[in-house]
Write a protein that holds these residues in place. Structure first.
Motif, PDB file in Angstrom:
ATOM      1  N   UNK A 122       0.835  -1.207   0.000  1.00  0.00           N
ATOM      2  CA  UNK A 122       0.000   0.000   0.000  1.00  0.00           C
ATOM      3  C   UNK A 122       0.866   1.250   0.000  1.00  0.00           C
ATOM      4  N   UNK A 123       2.069   1.170   0.595  1.00  0.00           N
ATOM      5  CA  UNK A 123       3.010   2.292   0.528  1.00  0.00           C
ATOM      6  C   UNK A 123       3.344   2.619  -0.929  1.00  0.00           C
ATOM      7  N   UNK A 124       3.677   1.611  -1.716  1.00  0.00           N
ATOM      8  CA  UNK A 124       4.038   1.825  -3.120  1.00  0.00           C
ATOM      9  C   UNK A 124       2.871   2.405  -3.896  1.00  0.00           C
ATOM     10  N   UNK A 125       1.676   1.872  -3.656  1.00  0.00           N
ATOM     11  CA  UNK A 125       0.502   2.403  -4.345  1.00  0.00           C
ATOM     12  C   UNK A 125       0.242   3.851  -3.933  1.00  0.00           C
ATOM     13  N   UNK A 126       0.519   4.179  -2.681  1.00  0.00           N
ATOM     14  CA  UNK A 126       0.269   5.529  -2.167  1.00  0.00           C
ATOM     15  C   UNK A 126       1.205   6.552  -2.806  1.00  0.00           C
ATOM     16  N   UNK A 127       2.508   6.218  -2.898  1.00  0.00           N
ATOM     17  CA  UNK A 127       3.466   7.216  -3.386  1.00  0.00           C
ATOM     18  C   UNK A 127       3.656   7.170  -4.905  1.00  0.00           C
ATOM     19  N   UNK A 128       3.553   5.975  -5.493  1.00  0.00           N
ATOM     20  CA  UNK A 128       3.815   5.824  -6.927  1.00  0.00           C
ATOM     21  C   UNK A 128       2.540   5.754  -7.758  1.00  0.00           C
ATOM     22  N   UNK A 129       1.462   5.245  -7.139  1.00  0.00           N
ATOM     23  CA  UNK A 129       0.216   5.032  -7.871  1.00  0.00           C
ATOM     24  C   UNK A 129      -0.350   6.263  -8.560  1.00  0.00           C
ATOM     25  N   UNK A 130      -0.433   7.423  -7.893  1.00  0.00           N
ATOM     26  CA  UNK A 130      -1.004   8.604  -8.560  1.00  0.00           C
ATOM     27  C   UNK A 130      -0.272   8.982  -9.848  1.00  0.00           C
ATOM     28  N   UNK A 131       1.056   8.959  -9.828  1.00  0.00           N
ATOM     29  CA  UNK A 131       1.826   9.297 -11.028  1.00  0.00           C
ATOM     30  C   UNK A 131       1.629   8.247 -12.111  1.00  0.00           C
ATOM     31  N   UNK A 132       1.553   6.982 -11.697  1.00  0.00           N
ATOM     32  CA  UNK A 132       1.357   5.900 -12.666  1.00  0.00           C
ATOM     33  C   UNK A 132       0.008   6.034 -13.364  1.00  0.00           C
ATOM     34  N   UNK A 133      -1.040   6.304 -12.595  1.00  0.00           N
ATOM     35  CA  UNK A 133      -2.367   6.449 -13.184  1.00  0.00           C
ATOM     36  C   UNK A 133      -2.449   7.708 -14.062  1.00  0.00           C
ATOM     37  N   UNK A 134      -1.765   8.767 -13.626  1.00  0.00           N
ATOM     38  CA  UNK A 134      -1.765  10.011 -14.402  1.00  0.00           C
ATOM     39  C   UNK A 134      -1.142   9.791 -15.779  1.00  0.00           C
ATOM     40  N   UNK A 186       1.457  -1.261  19.258  1.00  0.00           N
ATOM     41  CA  UNK A 186       0.402  -1.332  18.238  1.00  0.00           C
ATOM     42  C   UNK A 186       1.017  -1.845  16.945  1.00  0.00           C
ATOM     43  N   UNK A 187       0.247  -2.672  16.248  1.00  0.00           N
ATOM     44  CA  UNK A 187       0.740  -3.300  15.025  1.00  0.00           C
ATOM     45  C   UNK A 187      -0.343  -3.232  13.959  1.00  0.00           C
ATOM     46  N   UNK A 188       0.054  -2.952  12.720  1.00  0.00           N
ATOM     47  CA  UNK A 188      -0.887  -2.908  11.611  1.00  0.00           C
ATOM     48  C   UNK A 188      -0.261  -3.547  10.380  1.00  0.00           C
ATOM     49  N   UNK A 189      -1.111  -3.968   9.439  1.00  0.00           N
ATOM     50  CA  UNK A 189      -0.630  -4.550   8.182  1.00  0.00           C
ATOM     51  C   UNK A 189      -0.389  -3.475   7.123  1.00  0.00           C
ATOM     52  N   UNK A 190      -0.664  -2.207   7.440  1.00  0.00           N
ATOM     53  CA  UNK A 190      -0.631  -1.137   6.450  1.00  0.00           C
ATOM     54  C   UNK A 190       0.434  -0.097   6.782  1.00  0.00           C
ATOM     55  N   UNK A 191       1.272   0.213   5.788  1.00  0.00           N
ATOM     56  CA  UNK A 191       2.250   1.280   5.966  1.00  0.00           C
ATOM     57  C   UNK A 191       1.564   2.644   6.076  1.00  0.00           C
ATOM     58  N   UNK A 192       0.530   2.847   5.282  1.00  0.00           N
ATOM     59  CA  UNK A 192      -0.094   4.162   5.169  1.00  0.00           C
ATOM     60  C   UNK A 192      -0.879   4.547   6.413  1.00  0.00           C
ATOM     61  N   UNK A 193      -1.547   3.575   7.035  1.00  0.00           N
ATOM     62  CA  UNK A 193      -2.340   3.886   8.229  1.00  0.00           C
ATOM     63  C   UNK A 193      -1.521   3.831   9.514  1.00  0.00           C
ATOM     64  N   UNK A 194      -0.278   3.374   9.423  1.00  0.00           N
ATOM     65  CA  UNK A 194       0.568   3.271  10.617  1.00  0.00           C
ATOM     66  C   UNK A 194       0.629   4.579  11.411  1.00  0.00           C
ATOM     67  N   UNK A 195       0.872   5.743  10.778  1.00  0.00           N
ATOM     68  CA  UNK A 195       0.961   6.986  11.567  1.00  0.00           C
ATOM     69  C   UNK A 195      -0.316   7.315  12.345  1.00  0.00           C
ATOM     70  N   UNK A 196      -1.471   6.886  11.857  1.00  0.00           N
ATOM     71  CA  UNK A 196      -2.724   7.189  12.548  1.00  0.00           C
ATOM     72  C   UNK A 196      -2.773   6.580  13.945  1.00  0.00           C
ATOM     73  N   UNK A 197      -2.008   5.516  14.155  1.00  0.00           N
ATOM     74  CA  UNK A 197      -2.015   4.836  15.448  1.00  0.00           C
ATOM     75  C   UNK A 197      -1.231   5.604  16.512  1.00  0.00           C
ATOM     76  N   UNK A 198      -0.629   6.727  16.110  1.00  0.00           N
ATOM     77  CA  UNK A 198       0.131   7.541  17.058  1.00  0.00           C
ATOM     78  C   UNK A 198      -0.715   8.623  17.704  1.00  0.00           C
ATOM     79  N   UNK A 199      -1.796   9.008  17.054  1.00  0.00           N
ATOM     80  CA  UNK A 199      -2.598  10.140  17.518  1.00  0.00           C
ATOM     81  C   UNK A 199      -3.121   9.879  18.939  1.00  0.00           C
ATOM     82  N   UNK A 200      -2.926  10.858  19.819  1.00  0.00           N
ATOM     83  CA  UNK A 200      -3.406  10.748  21.195  1.00  0.00           C
ATOM     84  C   UNK A 200      -2.546   9.898  22.095  1.00  0.00           C
ATOM     85  N   UNK A 201      -1.338   9.519  21.633  1.00  0.00           N
ATOM     86  CA  UNK A 201      -0.470   8.635  22.424  1.00  0.00           C
ATOM     87  C   UNK A 201       0.929   9.236  22.530  1.00  0.00           C
ATOM     88  N   UNK A 202       1.776   8.574  23.313  1.00  0.00           N
ATOM     89  CA  UNK A 202       3.192   8.938  23.392  1.00  0.00           C
ATOM     90  C   UNK A 202       4.051   7.912  22.649  1.00  0.00           C
TER      91      UNK A 202
END
Length: 304
Positions: A105-117, A224-240
């Motif tokens: 999902x990281x690759x699709x997030x950073x490279x996908x928009x340019x590829x589709x364009x 906290x653990x997730x399968x997604x690179x893109x949503x990983x930062x969201x797990x930091x909100x409200x925490x230390x």
């Protein structure tokens, strides 16, 4: 057509049977009747003098002979498809081809928009099918289930061609109102903090940054653990907590969530992101077009 008394059409049936391990599902894949597929299996059993598929409980399992044939049959069919059956020319504007790309999902997030364009600019009629990063991704190339892999060079097979696309740095992210924000994140604070991490689906291995950090003897306290690179930062909100994140992702999500980017307290070498394709398909005109599109997208992606 026959080779050594084997009807080569049966190889297609054998390939599907070995993959599906079911006469009924194989018949559906090849648009055949179950009786016709059963007949094909019978002829294959006669030729190889082996049962190939045997009923064990409610499932059909491969015999040792069938397991030995699986890669060889796929290899033969892939060679035929790449060198004999592939059209000599490719026009993305008229082709109805589906390109299967294995990328995170990281690759699709950073490279996908340019590829589709870029594909849209060429008025390409092709379809793109993205699949998640998997363990031993080269096996999907060899089975013909992937046209292209876009993954870090460290996970690539030495048996197939590769091309480096770009390099990615890593940074740390923390909640901007948390205890780790507003100052330098030194090594001691980093190790003592709770971490949010990305773990590949199925629990197989570590993401690149986790693998690299282990080389420093760092043991992180994972909260906290997730399968997604893109949503990983969201797990930091409200925490230390802290997360080690791809820099391109961090810079994009920092404007969406209340997060702060800080340098990593350890030296993490940039990740080389590359693409890989099957050696037999190096001259496939459609795949040549796709590879060129990906290279161009990597050059454009930071501008989209």
């Amino acid at each position: 057509m026959r080779f050594n008394k084997l009807d080569l059409n049966l190889l297609v049936a054998l390939d599907v049977l070995l993959k599906e391990r079911s006469v009924t599902r194989s018949a559906d894949v090849l648009n055949m009747s179950p009786s016709a597929m059963s007949n094909a299996l019978g002829r294959l059993r006669d030729y190889f003098e082996d049962e190939l598929l045997v009923q064990i409980g409610r499932k059909m399992e491969l015999t040792p002979r069938a397991e030995g044939l699986q890669d060889a049959v796929r290899d033969v069919l892939l060679r035929i498809d790449s060198n004999v059956a592939a059209p000599p020319v490719f026009d993305p504007r008229t082709s109805d081809r589906t390109f299967r790309i294995f990328a995170s999902d990281y690759t699709q997030w950073v490279l996908g928009p340019a590829l589709m364009t870029l594909a849209a600019r060429q008025k390409a009629a092709v379809r793109f099918e993205f699949s998640p990063q998997v363990d031993q991704p080269h096996r999907y190339l060899e089975r013909g289930e992937a046209d292209l892999l876009i993954i870090p060079t460290g996970f690539m097979s030495p048996d197939h061609p590769t091309e480096v696309l770009y390099r990615e740095n890593f940074v740390c992210m923390v909640w901007r109102d948390g205890a780790l924000a507003g100052g330098k994140l030194n090594f001691e604070r980093y190790v003592a903090a709770e971490h949010a991490v990305m773990q590949p689906a199925g629990g197989r291995g570590d993401a690149f940054e986790g693998w690299f950090l282990k080389r420093y003897g760092v043991t992180r306290r994972i909260a906290a653990m997730t399968y997604s690179f893109v949503t990983l930062p969201a797990l930091l909100v409200g925490t230390d907590r802290v997360a080690t994140v791809h820099e391109r992702v961090a810079r994009q999500v920092a404007g969406v969530w209340p997060l702060e980017i800080v340098p990593t307290p350890v030296d993490i070498h940039p990740m080389e992101q590359a693409m890989q394709w099957h050696q037999f398909r190096a001259n496939d005109p459609g795949l040549t077009w796709l590879r060129g599109l990906v290279v161009a997208a990597a050059k454009l992606m930071d501008e989209v």
